[in-house]
Design a protein around this motif. Structure first.
Motif, short mmCIF file in Angstrom:
data_model
loop_
_atom_site.label_atom_id
_atom_site.label_comp_id
_atom_site.label_asym_id
_atom_site.label_seq_id
_atom_site.Cartn_x
_atom_site.Cartn_y
_atom_site.Cartn_z
N ARG A 285 107.17 -118.36 -30.83
CA ARG A 285 106.09 -119.62 -31.28
C ARG A 285 105.17 -119.15 -30.68
O ARG A 285 104.88 -119.39 -29.98
CB ARG A 285 106.71 -120.60 -31.10
N LEU A 286 104.04 -119.64 -32.08
CA LEU A 286 103.09 -120.88 -31.67
C LEU A 286 102.31 -121.81 -31.62
O LEU A 286 103.21 -122.31 -32.67
CB LEU A 286 102.20 -119.81 -32.58
N ALA A 287 101.67 -122.16 -30.72
CA ALA A 287 101.47 -123.80 -31.26
C ALA A 287 100.57 -123.91 -32.09
O ALA A 287 99.42 -122.28 -31.97
CB ALA A 287 101.04 -124.47 -29.14
N LEU A 288 99.96 -125.21 -32.35
CA LEU A 288 98.88 -124.66 -32.76
C LEU A 288 97.40 -124.35 -32.64
O LEU A 288 97.62 -124.68 -30.80
CB LEU A 288 98.64 -126.15 -33.36
N ASN A 289 96.69 -123.48 -32.81
CA ASN A 289 95.64 -123.10 -32.73
C ASN A 289 95.10 -122.03 -32.16
O ASN A 289 94.71 -122.35 -31.01
CB ASN A 289 94.79 -124.60 -32.36
N THR A 290 96.92 -121.66 -31.44
CA THR A 290 96.38 -119.90 -31.28
C THR A 290 96.95 -119.12 -31.68
O THR A 290 97.22 -119.16 -32.89
CB THR A 290 98.06 -120.39 -29.72
N TRP A 291 96.47 -118.19 -31.15
CA TRP A 291 97.24 -116.97 -31.74
C TRP A 291 97.11 -115.28 -30.30
O TRP A 291 97.04 -115.85 -30.08
CB TRP A 291 95.88 -115.93 -32.51
N ALA A 292 97.82 -114.69 -31.60
CA ALA A 292 98.55 -113.67 -30.86
C ALA A 292 98.55 -112.53 -31.48
O ALA A 292 98.18 -111.94 -33.01
CB ALA A 292 100.15 -113.67 -30.83
N LEU A 293 98.56 -111.12 -30.73
CA LEU A 293 98.42 -109.43 -31.65
C LEU A 293 100.16 -109.15 -31.57
O LEU A 293 100.70 -109.58 -30.76
CB LEU A 293 97.37 -108.82 -30.53
N ASP A 294 99.83 -108.17 -32.43
CA ASP A 294 101.41 -107.04 -32.31
C ASP A 294 101.17 -105.74 -32.94
O ASP A 294 99.85 -105.62 -33.87
CB ASP A 294 102.70 -107.65 -32.87
N GLY A 295 101.68 -104.99 -31.75
CA GLY A 295 100.80 -103.89 -32.25
C GLY A 295 99.80 -103.28 -30.66
O GLY A 295 99.55 -103.99 -29.90
N ASN A 296 99.50 -101.99 -31.44
CA ASN A 296 98.76 -101.69 -30.10
C ASN A 296 97.34 -102.36 -30.29
O ASN A 296 96.97 -101.03 -31.29
CB ASN A 296 98.53 -100.15 -30.21
N TRP A 297 96.67 -102.00 -29.61
CA TRP A 297 95.17 -102.81 -30.15
C TRP A 297 93.71 -102.31 -28.90
O TRP A 297 94.75 -102.85 -27.44
CB TRP A 297 94.76 -104.33 -30.72
N THR A 298 92.92 -102.26 -29.01
CA THR A 298 91.85 -102.04 -28.01
C THR A 298 90.41 -103.61 -28.63
O THR A 298 90.21 -103.17 -28.94
CB THR A 298 91.29 -100.78 -28.07
N VAL A 299 90.80 -104.26 -27.17
CA VAL A 299 90.13 -105.64 -27.32
C VAL A 299 88.89 -105.61 -26.90
O VAL A 299 88.55 -105.46 -25.43
CB VAL A 299 91.04 -106.93 -26.71
N GLY A 300 87.72 -105.62 -27.57
CA GLY A 300 86.66 -105.23 -27.08
C GLY A 300 85.63 -106.84 -26.63
O GLY A 300 86.14 -107.66 -27.23
N PRO A 301 84.33 -106.33 -26.75
CA PRO A 301 83.63 -107.71 -26.51
C PRO A 301 83.34 -108.48 -27.58
O PRO A 301 83.63 -109.97 -27.54
CB PRO A 301 81.89 -107.69 -25.71
N GLN A 302 83.15 -108.43 -28.76
CA GLN A 302 82.85 -108.58 -29.98
C GLN A 302 84.46 -108.61 -31.17
O GLN A 302 84.54 -109.31 -32.05
CB GLN A 302 81.78 -108.65 -30.99
N ILE A 303 84.85 -107.03 -30.80
CA ILE A 303 85.86 -106.49 -31.78
C ILE A 303 86.42 -106.41 -31.65
O ILE A 303 87.44 -106.09 -30.28
CB ILE A 303 84.79 -104.92 -32.40
N THR A 304 88.20 -106.08 -32.44
CA THR A 304 89.43 -105.91 -31.51
C THR A 304 89.45 -104.93 -32.89
O THR A 304 89.83 -104.96 -34.29
CB THR A 304 89.89 -107.16 -31.53
N THR A 305 90.08 -104.15 -32.58
CA THR A 305 90.49 -102.30 -33.11
C THR A 305 91.59 -102.28 -32.76
O THR A 305 92.49 -102.06 -32.15
CB THR A 305 89.52 -101.14 -32.49
N LEU A 306 92.74 -101.90 -33.71
CA LEU A 306 94.29 -101.21 -34.34
C LEU A 306 94.03 -99.94 -34.00
O LEU A 306 93.20 -99.53 -35.32
CB LEU A 306 94.58 -101.94 -35.77
N ASN A 307 94.90 -99.62 -33.24
CA ASN A 307 94.72 -98.40 -32.90
C ASN A 307 95.92 -97.09 -33.63
O ASN A 307 96.10 -96.38 -33.75
CB ASN A 307 95.09 -97.63 -31.40
N ALA A 308 97.10 -98.02 -34.85
CA ALA A 308 98.40 -97.66 -35.17
C ALA A 308 98.53 -98.93 -36.19
O ALA A 308 97.94 -99.73 -36.18
CB ALA A 308 99.15 -97.20 -34.02
N PRO A 309 99.23 -97.89 -37.25
CA PRO A 309 99.35 -98.81 -38.56
C PRO A 309 100.56 -99.77 -38.02
O PRO A 309 101.64 -99.45 -36.90
CB PRO A 309 99.87 -97.50 -39.49
N GLY A 310 100.46 -100.60 -39.03
CA GLY A 310 101.87 -102.06 -38.84
C GLY A 310 100.93 -103.10 -37.35
O GLY A 310 102.20 -104.00 -37.55
#
Length: 328
Positions: free
Chosen positions: A214-239
């Motif tokens: 569950r997510l509370a109001l005004n929260t967010w989440a990632l699912d899958g393989n990602w690289t989180v940078g200072p400004q950019i979050t990049t997806l490394n694999a499909p889905g």
């Protein structure tokens, strides 16, 4: 003429020499603009707050040009892709902006004005003095009355006192302020807040993330393989997926692709279902869309009752890059 209160003198006309390039004109200087009323607007082309002001500023530039008004944009970038001159030119051309724009990649003009906002409007009289300013959106009637007052002070006698009549649509439609309860949400770690995936963000290296139950109001989440940078979050694999619990009419997300010329397909769901009639400009009723360029994508626009909802965007190809959610 509509009477307005006297306008104070807020300062002078800062130097414009720091602009690295100019669009739609040769370089302009405060000296060259002396005798003209000038409106300076700071912008960056993926900013929803600026995009919603464009119809008004563009209309003022056309309506009052012959009366002595010069509108001058200053494009100061927020994200790396907004440094690219060709992308800036293409974005502004696509919005029908034909007034002069200084390209301020080094933030020199920004600093000269001591500015801190996108968008920001500065109003200068024919003597080169700053007489009014406005930060953010709205206040369009007051801004236009200031233009009329400064033109009258400069000696214009035949200025049409009617306000521009506009009914913006699409991205330019004003936010539904009474129902808007979700703030701008950055997904790079420099300014990220409300992140809810277990284990938190890991900076600058690939990681498998999971979405909580569950997510509370005004929260967010990632699912899958990602690289989180200072400004950019990049997806490394499909889905890979981004989820956000929000309360607003509109959901926008600034997106790009890791490799130019390689589109990334995506699918949007709202409360687990296709958006149907609540789809934004950049998706169809089934929630299907494609990232083809770095820009703001409008993904959801609800016409009915505004309540807490869960937004999900799943990317079917690797290389998606996400920057910031905005709402309206």
């Amino acid at each position: 003429m509509t009477r307005t209160a006297p306008l104070p003198v807020e300062g002078g006309f800062p130097d414009l020499d720091g602009a690295g390039a100019w669009l739609n004109s040769a370089p302009l200087t405060p000296q060259a603009l002396r005798g003209r009323v000038v409106v300076v607007q700071f912008c960056t082309f993926s900013c929803i707050n600026w995009l919603r002001t464009v119809p008004y500023v563009r209309a003022w530039a056309g309506k009052y040009r012959d009366a002595g008004l010069v509108v001058r944009g200053v494009h100061t970038p927020e994200f790396p892709f907004e440094h690219d001159l060709d992308k800036i030119r293409s974005a502004l051309d696509g919005m029908g902006i034909d007034y002069p724009v200084a390209v301020d990649n080094a933030f020199a003009v920004w600093r000269a004005f001591d500015n801190a906002y996108w968008p920001a409007l500065y109003f200068l009289d024919a003597r080169g003095r700053r007489r009014h300013h406005h930060f953010g959106e709205e206040d369009y009637e007051r801004s236009e009355r200031v233009i009329q007052q400064l033109l009258a002070e400069a000696g214009s006698t035949d200025v049409n006192q009617d306000l521009v009549g506009l009914a913006p649509v699409g991205v330019a439609l004003a936010a539904d302020w009474p129902t808007l309860e979700s703030p701008e949400t950055y997904v790079g770690y420099d300014r990220a807040g409300g992140f809810a995936s277990p284990g938190g963000l890991v900076a600058d290296r690939p990681r498998d993330y999971t979405e909580p139950n569950r997510l509370a109001l005004n929260t967010w989440a990632l699912d899958g393989n990602w690289t989180v940078g200072p400004q950019i979050t990049t997806l490394n694999a499909p889905g890979g997926r981004i989820a956000h619990r929000f309360h607003a009419r509109d959901v926008n997300l600034v997106l790009g692709t890791q490799t130019a010329g390689e589109p990334v397909r995506f699918r949007v769901r709202v409360d687990g279902a296709p958006p149907g009639g609540a789809h934004g400009l950049d998706v169809d009723e089934q929630g299907e869309g494609t990232v083809t360029a770095e820009r703001l994508y409008q993904l959801v626009r609800h016409d009915g009752r505004i309540v807490d909802r869960t937004f999900e965007i799943t990317f079917l190809d690797p290389g998606a890059q996400a920057y910031v959610f905005t709402f309206g």
